[in-house]
Structure formats: structure tokens, C-alpha cells
Design an enzyme around this catalytic site. Structure first.
Site, PDB file in Angstrom:
ATOM      1  CD  GLU A 392      46.482  25.243  29.749  1.00  0.00           C
ATOM      2  OE1 GLU A 392      45.825  26.073  29.900  1.00  0.00           O
ATOM      3  OE2 GLU A 392      46.626  25.011  29.031  1.00  0.00           O
TER       4      GLU A 392
HETATM    5  N1  CAA Z   1      38.390  35.437  34.363  1.00  0.00           N
HETATM    6  C1  CAA Z   1      38.405  36.740  34.166  1.00  0.00           C
HETATM    7  N2  CAA Z   1      39.191  38.168  34.817  1.00  0.00           N
HETATM    8  C2  CAA Z   1      39.506  37.645  36.209  1.00  0.00           C
HETATM    9  C3  CAA Z   1      40.296  36.327  35.999  1.00  0.00           C
HETATM   10  C4  CAA Z   1      39.450  35.582  35.550  1.00  0.00           C
HETATM   11  N3  CAA Z   1      39.296  34.355  36.500  1.00  0.00           N
HETATM   12  N4  CAA Z   1      40.429  36.678  37.342  1.00  0.00           N
HETATM   13  C5  CAA Z   1      41.196  38.028  37.657  1.00  0.00           C
HETATM   14  N5  CAA Z   1      41.027  38.494  36.232  1.00  0.00           N
HETATM   15  C6  CAA Z   1      40.513  40.191  36.248  1.00  0.00           C
HETATM   16  C7  CAA Z   1      40.018  40.804  37.378  1.00  0.00           C
HETATM   17  O1  CAA Z   1      38.909  40.536  38.049  1.00  0.00           O
HETATM   18  C8  CAA Z   1      41.252  41.684  37.926  1.00  0.00           C
HETATM   19  O2  CAA Z   1      40.843  43.048  37.260  1.00  0.00           O
HETATM   20  P1  CAA Z   1      39.602  44.446  38.069  1.00  0.00           P
HETATM   21  O3  CAA Z   1      40.739  45.359  38.144  1.00  0.00           O
HETATM   22  O4  CAA Z   1      39.134  44.708  36.929  1.00  0.00           O
HETATM   23  O5  CAA Z   1      38.165  43.302  38.327  1.00  0.00           O
HETATM   24  C9  CAA Z   1      42.172  41.716  36.951  1.00  0.00           C
HETATM   25  O6  CAA Z   1      42.260  40.228  36.154  1.00  0.00           O
HETATM   26  C10 CAA Z   1      43.402  41.206  38.616  1.00  0.00           C
HETATM   27  O7  CAA Z   1      43.229  39.964  38.679  1.00  0.00           O
HETATM   28  P2  CAA Z   1      43.940  39.961  40.385  1.00  0.00           P
HETATM   29  O8  CAA Z   1      44.258  41.060  40.724  1.00  0.00           O
HETATM   30  O9  CAA Z   1      42.993  38.970  40.606  1.00  0.00           O
HETATM   31  O10 CAA Z   1      45.023  39.494  39.550  1.00  0.00           O
HETATM   32  P3  CAA Z   1      46.965  38.953  40.014  1.00  0.00           P
HETATM   33  O11 CAA Z   1      47.559  39.817  39.631  1.00  0.00           O
HETATM   34  O12 CAA Z   1      46.643  39.522  41.681  1.00  0.00           O
HETATM   35  O13 CAA Z   1      47.001  38.208  39.300  1.00  0.00           O
HETATM   36  C11 CAA Z   1      46.545  34.799  39.590  1.00  0.00           C
HETATM   37  C12 CAA Z   1      46.083  36.816  39.760  1.00  0.00           C
HETATM   38  C13 CAA Z   1      46.088  34.085  39.777  1.00  0.00           C
HETATM   39  C14 CAA Z   1      47.831  34.883  40.316  1.00  0.00           C
HETATM   40  C15 CAA Z   1      47.051  35.455  37.644  1.00  0.00           C
HETATM   41  O14 CAA Z   1      48.007  36.037  37.656  1.00  0.00           O
HETATM   42  C16 CAA Z   1      47.013  34.101  37.347  1.00  0.00           C
HETATM   43  O15 CAA Z   1      46.365  32.944  36.945  1.00  0.00           O
HETATM   44  N6  CAA Z   1      48.926  33.245  37.365  1.00  0.00           N
HETATM   45  C17 CAA Z   1      49.048  32.927  36.941  1.00  0.00           C
HETATM   46  C18 CAA Z   1      49.045  32.516  35.181  1.00  0.00           C
HETATM   47  C19 CAA Z   1      49.192  31.106  34.119  1.00  0.00           C
HETATM   48  O16 CAA Z   1      48.337  30.296  34.534  1.00  0.00           O
HETATM   49  N7  CAA Z   1      49.937  31.392  33.629  1.00  0.00           N
HETATM   50  C20 CAA Z   1      50.452  30.317  33.118  1.00  0.00           C
HETATM   51  C21 CAA Z   1      50.182  30.439  31.655  1.00  0.00           C
HETATM   52  S1  CAA Z   1      50.348  28.748  30.465  1.00  0.00           S
HETATM   53  C22 CAA Z   1      51.425  29.118  30.120  1.00  0.00           C
HETATM   54  O17 CAA Z   1      52.052  29.945  28.954  1.00  0.00           O
HETATM   55  C23 CAA Z   1      51.416  27.908  29.065  1.00  0.00           C
HETATM   56  C24 CAA Z   1      51.223  27.461  26.911  1.00  0.00           C
HETATM   57  O18 CAA Z   1      51.668  27.146  26.256  1.00  0.00           O
HETATM   58  C25 CAA Z   1      49.230  26.627  27.661  1.00  0.00           C
END
Ligand code: CAA
Length: 411
Positions: A392
Site C-alpha cells: 500500500e
Molecule cells: N486523495 C485523493 N486524490 C489524490 C490523492 C489522495 N490521497 N493523492 C493524489 N491525488 C490526486 C491529485 O489531487 C491529482 O489530481 P489533480 O491533478 O486533479 O489535483 C492526481 O491524484 C495526481 O496526483 P499526483 O500528481 O500527486 O500523482 P503522482 O503520479 O505524483 O503520484 C503517488 C503520487 C503518491 C506517488 C502515488 O502514485 C502513489 O501513492 N503511489 C504508490 C501506489 C501504491 O500505494 N501502490 C500500492 C497498491 S496496494 C496493492 O496493489 C496491493 C494490494 O493488494 C492491496
């Protein structure tokens, strides 16, 4: 050597059973009591009773055999423990994240794998209750809340883990259908899930081109790929999913086209609190066993806990655990109040899972040679703690989330 082990075997076995048969923590630090409500304590007790009576006698063998038991999820559902934050109207308990983390922490002490399983079904519940249509809600939420259905969440792919917005699986509109094509990876319980919330690309590159879909078990074109061989949490299967021109009704899209990334990020904010709670459980179990060991294991004529080298180690473990508990509870309480909690959830996940890695590693050290054997649960907790720093969102990603919000201009 063998005869020495054989001689000590009954003592070791007794010690393990004694540690495992515990009704609760043994160490002399009131870690949570001062903050927990009666409801939270009751949920914790209910979870502890089920986990120690039903799961504990079986869990080590199941871990070895990589066996997941869906009937345990159903049993947890019958006890009301799989829908704690789902509204009562939808078959849940209508409680908050503070209650949820108490229960998850308790379950994680016996099995981080099952705690993750409950938390991942929680991601599906959250997405549907927040973004789902009325018919999606009525079809799925009650079943998920009651443990009659298992949910999964599928964002990652081989080429898009931390950089989730670069995912390549496509969902192409074709009349009243979407056709999904691609390969998803690292999907917790992708093989036992009745429904999987899949993120796929409906538009151009980047976060705005992503949408969320409900993928139901058994739909033509959907098959399971490889199951990962992992170092821990083997009862919780991590799957590759192959989507080969899977045709799904357009009404299976959750939320608007292009909202999929926000849906995923919103769910992960809450999911990160639950992973932090799992870390608390794993660390608490390890500290508990380490303290008992230090009280009873004698070297140089006295219990090893009387040596500062050991007692200081235990003291640091307890301080770290308590600090993590406060961070996790703070994030959960912000969420329960309806306040912004993205940054606090990332802090809780980062601190609690790093703490669990350190505490479980130190617990192995306190137990010495025994800690490294499978006679004691600490080596398993140490292996389980590792994945919590990764799932996550890696802890590097949590720092990114925290740093980004710190540097946001004040409005
Ligand atoms: N809540 C709501 N919206 C959000 C947000 C949040 N916490 N974080 C970002 N956004 C929105 C932003 O507002 C933006 O939208 P707008 O342009 O309209 O403002 C859009 O999403 C893009 O945001 P970023 O520019 O910040 O996006 P980014 O590409 O830089 O990525 C990141 C940010 C934090 C690195 C994200 O990609 C991330 O969290 N990566 C990790 C993914 C992850 O946790 N993967 C694990 C999945 S779990 C799994 O797969 C296993 C399972 O079985 C559970």
C-alpha cells in the site's frame, strides 16, 4: 546436539504453548488502555478470542502450506468483524476506524496475512460505499461486510508500482461494454476474491486517464497468472491477474471515467491506516514474547532481563511501539472526525511499519538462537513486518506524500 534438543523439547513446547495461550499482553506497560473505549476493547476481545482459539493452532501449518481459508473470513463476518466501518444499513457495524484498528491489531498478532486480507476487503467496501452506484452498493457491500464475499484491489502492474499513474492495462469502451486488456500484479487474494476493483486506462497517459471497474470472479477472458512465492504472509496469496479482452458491462465502472486514480488514492489513504494497525499487532506480539523470554531465560545465574543490554533493548521497543500506537490512533481519529488525514495516514504507516521491522528484529535478538528457529513466532513476525514496509505504498512513497504536503503553499 539432537539429544540436547530432544531433552529440551518439552520445555520449549510448553513455553510456546504458554506464550500462545495468553489472554492478552503480558508486559507491564499500559499501551492502549488509557485511550480505548469499551466498544474498542470489546471488539479487541472478540477478535482475540476467535484468532487464538480458531486460527492459532492451525496458522503455522497453513503458512507452510500456503493455505488460505475463506471460511475464516465468513466466521469473522458472522462475528461482525469484517464490516466494522460499513454502515448498519449496509450490514456493517457502523463504527469508526478507531474500532477497526483495535480489531486489526489484535488479529495481526496471530496472523498478519488474515489481517491484511480483512483490510483489503475493506478497501473494496470503502471504494464501493464512497464511489459506487446504488446497484453496485446493493449487490456487493452487504455481502462484503458480512464476510460472505471477499474483495480485492488491483492497481499495480509489472511496470507501475510506486508510479501507479503509469499503469498500462486498457479499458476500451465498446457500446454498453468496456473491454479490459492487460496484466495486473501483486493483487492480494486475487484468487479467492469474488470481486476485484481494477484500475485501467480509459484515456490518455497519467492519472486523469484512469478509471475503476468491478471485475467479477469467473468472467470470460479473466484468468489467474502466477502466484508469488513470498518470504512471509503465505496464507495471503499475492496474484498476477491476466485480463485477455475481458468484456464487462459499462455499469461495472465505479465513479466517472477518469476518476480511477483519485478513487485508488482515496482508498489507499485509509488502507495505510489499516496496514499501520497490522504493524502494531505484529510488533506487540514480538515485544510480548521478548519480555517473557527475558524474564525467564537465565544466563550467568540470573534472568537475562536483568542485564541492561537486554532491558534497554526492551525499553526502546516499548517506547517505539507506544509512539506508533499514538500516531496510528491519531490518524484514525482524524478520519473518524471527517478531517483531512492523508498526511497523518502516511506518517502512521511509515512509522508503525518501520517500528515493526525494528521491534521484531530486536525480539529475535533477545531470544538469541531460539529466536531464529521456527519454535517461536518471532521469526515469522519479522518476516511479516518486512512486507508492511512495502505494501500500500512503500515507505519511500509515504515520505513523498508527507513531504509534498509539508511543502504545499498555505491557502
Ligand atoms: N486523495 C485523493 N486524490 C489524490 C490523492 C489522495 N490521497 N493523492 C493524489 N491525488 C490526486 C491529485 O489531487 C491529482 O489530481 P489533480 O491533478 O486533479 O489535483 C492526481 O491524484 C495526481 O496526483 P499526483 O500528481 O500527486 O500523482 P503522482 O503520479 O505524483 O503520484 C503517488 C503520487 C503518491 C506517488 C502515488 O502514485 C502513489 O501513492 N503511489 C504508490 C501506489 C501504491 O500505494 N501502490 C500500492 C497498491 S496496494 C496493492 O496493489 C496491493 C494490494 O493488494 C492491496
Amino acid at each position: 546436539m539432537n539429544s540436547v534438543l530432544w531433552f529440551h523439547a518439552p520445555v520449549i513446547l510448553f513455553f510456546c504453548l504458554w506464550v500462545y495461550a495468553l489472554p492478552g499482553p503480558c508486559f507491564n506497560v499500559s499501551l492502549m488502555d488509557f485511550m480505548e473505549t469499551d466498544t474498542q476493547r470489546q471488539l479487541r476481545d472478540l477478535m482475540r478470542k476467535f484468532a487464538t482459539k480458531t486460527m492459532l493452532p492451525q496458522i503455522d501449518q497453513d503458512e507452510r502450506e500456503e493455505r488460505f481459508r475463506p471460511e475464516w473470513i465468513r466466521a469473522l463476518g458472522d462475528l461482525g468483524l469484517t464490516g466494522i466501518v460499513v454502515s448498519e444499513d449496509d450490514g456493517g457495524a457502523g463504527l469508526g476506524y478507531q474500532e477497526y484498528i483495535s480489531a486489526l491489531e489484535e488479529l495481526a498478532q496471530v496472523s498478519a496475512g488474515y489481517a491484511i486480507s480483512v483490510a483489503v476487503t475493506g478497501l473494496a467496501q470503502l471504494i464501493l460505499s464512497r464511489f459506487g452506484s446504488q446497484s453496485q452498493k446493493s449487490q456487493w457491500i452487504r455481502a462484503l461486510a458480512e464476510g460472505r464475499a471477499i474483495g480485492a484491489f488491483s492497481l499495480s502492474e509489472a511496470g507501475s508500482g510506486s508510479d501507479a499513474a503509469s499503469l498500462r492495462t486498457t479499458a476500451t469502451r465498446d457500446g454498453d461494454f468496456y473491454v479490459l486488456h492487460g496484466t495486473k500484479q501483486w493483487v492480494t487474494q486475487g484468487d479467492s476474491a469474488d470481486l476485484i476493483l481494477v484500475m485501467a486506462r480509459t484515456g490518455g497517459p497519467g492519472p486523469l486517464g484512469i478509471s475503476t471497474f468491478i471485475l467479477e470472479k469467473g468472467i470470460p477472458g479473466f484468468r489467474l497468472g502466477k502466484r508469488e512465492k513470498k518470504m512471509g504472509c503465505q496464507v495471503s496469496h499475492t496474484m498476477e491477474l491476466v485480463l485477455d479482452q475481458v468484456r464487462i458491462p459499462a455499469e461495472n465502472r465505479v465513479g466517472a471515467e477518469g476518476d480511477g486514480f483519485k478513487v485508488a488514492m482515496t482508498a489507499l489513504d485509509s488502507g495505510r491506516i489499516t496496514i499501520a494497525a497490522v504493524a502494531l499487532g505484529v510488533a506487540r506480539g514480538a515485544l510480548d514474547v521478548a519480555v517473557r523470554h527475558a524474564q525467564h531465560r537465565e544466563q550467568f545465574g540470573k534472568p537475562i532481563g536483568e542485564f541492561q543490554g537486554v532491558s534497554f533493548l526492551l525499553a526502546d521497543m516499548a517506547v517505539q511501539l507506544k509512539a506508533a500506537q499514538l500516531l496510528v490512533r491519531h490518524a484514525a481519529s482524524l478520519r473518524d472526525q471527517g478531517a483531512a488525514f492523508t498526511q497523518e495516514a502516511a506518517m502512521a504507516k511509515l512509522f508503525a511499519t518501520d517500528m515493526a521491522m525494528k521491534v521484531t528484529t530486536d525480539a529475535v535478538q533477545v531470544l538469541g538462537g531460539s529466536g531464529y528457529t521456527q519454535e517461536f513466532p518471532v521469526e515469522r513476525w519479522m518476516r511479516e513486518a518486512k512486507v508492511l514496509q512495502i505494501v500500500e505504498g512503500t515507505n519511500q512513497i509515504q515520505r513523498l506524500v508527507i513531504g509534498k504536503r509539508l511543502l504545499e503553499p498555505l491557502v
